[in-house]
Structure formats: C-alpha cells, structure tokens
Design a protein around this motif. Structure first.
Motif, PDB file in Angstrom:
ATOM      1  N   GLU A   1      -3.012   5.862  -3.472  1.00 29.25           N
ATOM      2  CA  GLU A   1      -1.633   5.462  -3.207  1.00 29.25           C
ATOM      3  C   GLU A   1      -1.202   5.881  -1.807  1.00 29.25           C
ATOM      4  O   GLU A   1      -0.534   5.126  -1.097  1.00 29.25           O
ATOM      5  CB  GLU A   1      -0.682   6.060  -4.258  1.00 29.25           C
ATOM      6  CG  GLU A   1      -0.822   5.476  -5.647  1.00 29.25           C
ATOM      7  CD  GLU A   1      -1.934   6.137  -6.440  1.00 29.25           C
ATOM      8  OE1 GLU A   1      -2.419   7.216  -6.036  1.00 29.25           O
ATOM      9  OE2 GLU A   1      -2.333   5.551  -7.454  1.00 29.25           O
ATOM     10  N   GLU A   2      -1.604   7.090  -1.395  1.00 29.15           N
ATOM     11  CA  GLU A   2      -1.264   7.560  -0.050  1.00 29.15           C
ATOM     12  C   GLU A   2      -1.940   6.708   1.011  1.00 29.15           C
ATOM     13  O   GLU A   2      -1.342   6.372   2.035  1.00 29.15           O
ATOM     14  CB  GLU A   2      -1.667   9.023   0.112  1.00 29.15           C
ATOM     15  CG  GLU A   2      -0.845   9.977  -0.729  1.00 29.15           C
ATOM     16  CD  GLU A   2      -1.378  11.398  -0.642  1.00 29.15           C
ATOM     17  OE1 GLU A   2      -2.342  11.646   0.121  1.00 29.15           O
ATOM     18  OE2 GLU A   2      -0.829  12.267  -1.331  1.00 29.15           O
ATOM     19  N   ARG A   3      -3.185   6.337   0.780  1.00 30.16           N
ATOM     20  CA  ARG A   3      -3.907   5.509   1.741  1.00 30.16           C
ATOM     21  C   ARG A   3      -3.297   4.122   1.840  1.00 30.16           C
ATOM     22  O   ARG A   3      -3.171   3.559   2.933  1.00 30.16           O
ATOM     23  CB  ARG A   3      -5.375   5.425   1.351  1.00 30.16           C
ATOM     24  CG  ARG A   3      -6.085   6.766   1.484  1.00 30.16           C
ATOM     25  CD  ARG A   3      -7.523   6.677   1.156  1.00 30.16           C
ATOM     26  NE  ARG A   3      -8.202   5.844   2.142  1.00 30.16           N
ATOM     27  CZ  ARG A   3      -9.433   5.417   2.017  1.00 30.16           C
ATOM     28  NH1 ARG A   3     -10.120   5.724   0.945  1.00 30.16           N
ATOM     29  NH2 ARG A   3      -9.995   4.681   2.942  1.00 30.16           N
TER      30      ARG A   3
ATOM     31  N   ALA B   1      -0.056   4.345   3.805  1.00 28.85           N
ATOM     32  CA  ALA B   1      -0.318   4.492   5.236  1.00 28.85           C
ATOM     33  C   ALA B   1      -0.754   3.167   5.841  1.00 28.85           C
ATOM     34  O   ALA B   1      -0.375   2.820   6.964  1.00 28.85           O
ATOM     35  CB  ALA B   1      -1.382   5.561   5.465  1.00 28.85           C
ATOM     36  N   PHE B   2      -1.535   2.401   5.111  1.00 28.99           N
ATOM     37  CA  PHE B   2      -1.978   1.103   5.609  1.00 28.99           C
ATOM     38  C   PHE B   2      -0.814   0.121   5.692  1.00 28.99           C
ATOM     39  O   PHE B   2      -0.726  -0.676   6.622  1.00 28.99           O
ATOM     40  CB  PHE B   2      -3.081   0.529   4.713  1.00 28.99           C
ATOM     41  CG  PHE B   2      -3.569  -0.804   5.179  1.00 28.99           C
ATOM     42  CD1 PHE B   2      -4.386  -0.911   6.294  1.00 28.99           C
ATOM     43  CD2 PHE B   2      -3.206  -1.957   4.505  1.00 28.99           C
ATOM     44  CE1 PHE B   2      -4.831  -2.138   6.730  1.00 28.99           C
ATOM     45  CE2 PHE B   2      -3.653  -3.198   4.931  1.00 28.99           C
ATOM     46  CZ  PHE B   2      -4.466  -3.287   6.047  1.00 28.99           C
ATOM     47  N   ALA B   3       0.097   0.176   4.734  1.00 34.14           N
ATOM     48  CA  ALA B   3       1.250  -0.725   4.738  1.00 34.14           C
ATOM     49  C   ALA B   3       2.172  -0.421   5.911  1.00 34.14           C
ATOM     50  O   ALA B   3       2.789  -1.332   6.477  1.00 34.14           O
ATOM     51  CB  ALA B   3       2.009  -0.611   3.424  1.00 34.14           C
ATOM     52  N   GLU B   4       2.273   0.844   6.296  1.00 26.28           N
ATOM     53  CA  GLU B   4       3.120   1.227   7.422  1.00 26.28           C
ATOM     54  C   GLU B   4       2.533   0.774   8.754  1.00 26.28           C
ATOM     55  O   GLU B   4       3.252   0.346   9.648  1.00 26.28           O
ATOM     56  CB  GLU B   4       3.304   2.740   7.455  1.00 26.28           C
ATOM     57  CG  GLU B   4       4.125   3.280   6.315  1.00 26.28           C
ATOM     58  CD  GLU B   4       4.130   4.798   6.301  1.00 26.28           C
ATOM     59  OE1 GLU B   4       3.593   5.409   7.253  1.00 26.28           O
ATOM     60  OE2 GLU B   4       4.665   5.359   5.346  1.00 26.28           O
ATOM     61  N   ASN B   5       1.227   0.871   8.900  1.00 30.14           N
ATOM     62  CA  ASN B   5       0.578   0.550  10.166  1.00 30.14           C
ATOM     63  C   ASN B   5      -0.679  -0.275   9.895  1.00 30.14           C
ATOM     64  O   ASN B   5      -1.787   0.248   9.890  1.00 30.14           O
ATOM     65  CB  ASN B   5       0.222   1.839  10.908  1.00 30.14           C
ATOM     66  CG  ASN B   5      -0.306   1.557  12.295  1.00 30.14           C
ATOM     67  OD1 ASN B   5      -0.158   0.466  12.821  1.00 30.14           O
ATOM     68  ND2 ASN B   5      -0.926   2.566  12.884  1.00 30.14           N
ATOM     69  N   PRO B   6      -0.550  -1.590   9.666  1.00 29.51           N
ATOM     70  CA  PRO B   6      -1.735  -2.391   9.384  1.00 29.51           C
ATOM     71  C   PRO B   6      -2.636  -2.495  10.618  1.00 29.51           C
ATOM     72  O   PRO B   6      -2.164  -2.570  11.751  1.00 29.51           O
ATOM     73  CB  PRO B   6      -1.166  -3.754   9.001  1.00 29.51           C
ATOM     74  CG  PRO B   6       0.186  -3.791   9.597  1.00 29.51           C
ATOM     75  CD  PRO B   6       0.660  -2.378   9.664  1.00 29.51           C
TER      76      PRO B   6
END
Length: 88
Positions: free
Chosen positions: A35-37, A40-45
C-alpha cells in the motif's frame, strides 16, 4: 587427500557461510508494504523512459544487444552444422 588439508578448507567454508547468513539477516531493513509503495507511485508516477534510463548501460544496451545476437548466431550455427552433416 590428507585430512589435515581438507579440515581447514571445510572450516573456512562453514565460517564463511555463517558470516553470509548473519550479514544477510542483519541487512534486512524496514519492510515497506504494498500500500505504501502504491501510494508513493500514485504521487510521483515514473515514465517508461525514466525507468529505462535508470538502468545501467550494460543492462540497458549491451544486454539487449547480446540477447538479440545470441539466438540469431545460434540458428546460423545449427544450420551450418546440419548442412555439413547432410553433405557427408
């Protein structure tokens, strides 16, 4: 072989393996949940270009060139062997 020669070699191997296990268990850091990963990916693709450029040159260029070259050279080699076999 002489037992006095084999015994130190085995001892070094056992100690080396134990050291590797200890270092491996010790270097395990904080476990990041999926979920954390994903957050983080959704914030900075990251774009595909950035991902490819983050790979080392050897893996990005030389590895792909070599992996494309090997099957083609192997196929021509097999063809030559079969031709030589049929001729004889």
């Amino acid at each position: 072989m002489d037992l006095m020669l084999i015994l130190p070699i085995v001892a070094v191997l056992v100690i080396g393996c134990a050291a590797l296990v200890v270092l491996g268990l010790r270097s395990q850091g904080e476990v990041i949940s999926i979920e954390e990963r994903l957050a983080a990916f959704a914030e900075n693709p990251t774009s595909l270009e950035e991902i490819e450029l983050s790979l080392p040159f050897r893996q990005r260029v030389l590895g792909r060139s070599f992996s494309n070259w090997v099957p083609s050279s192997g196929g021509s080699c097999r063809t030559r062997i079969l031709r030589n076999f049929v001729r004889t």
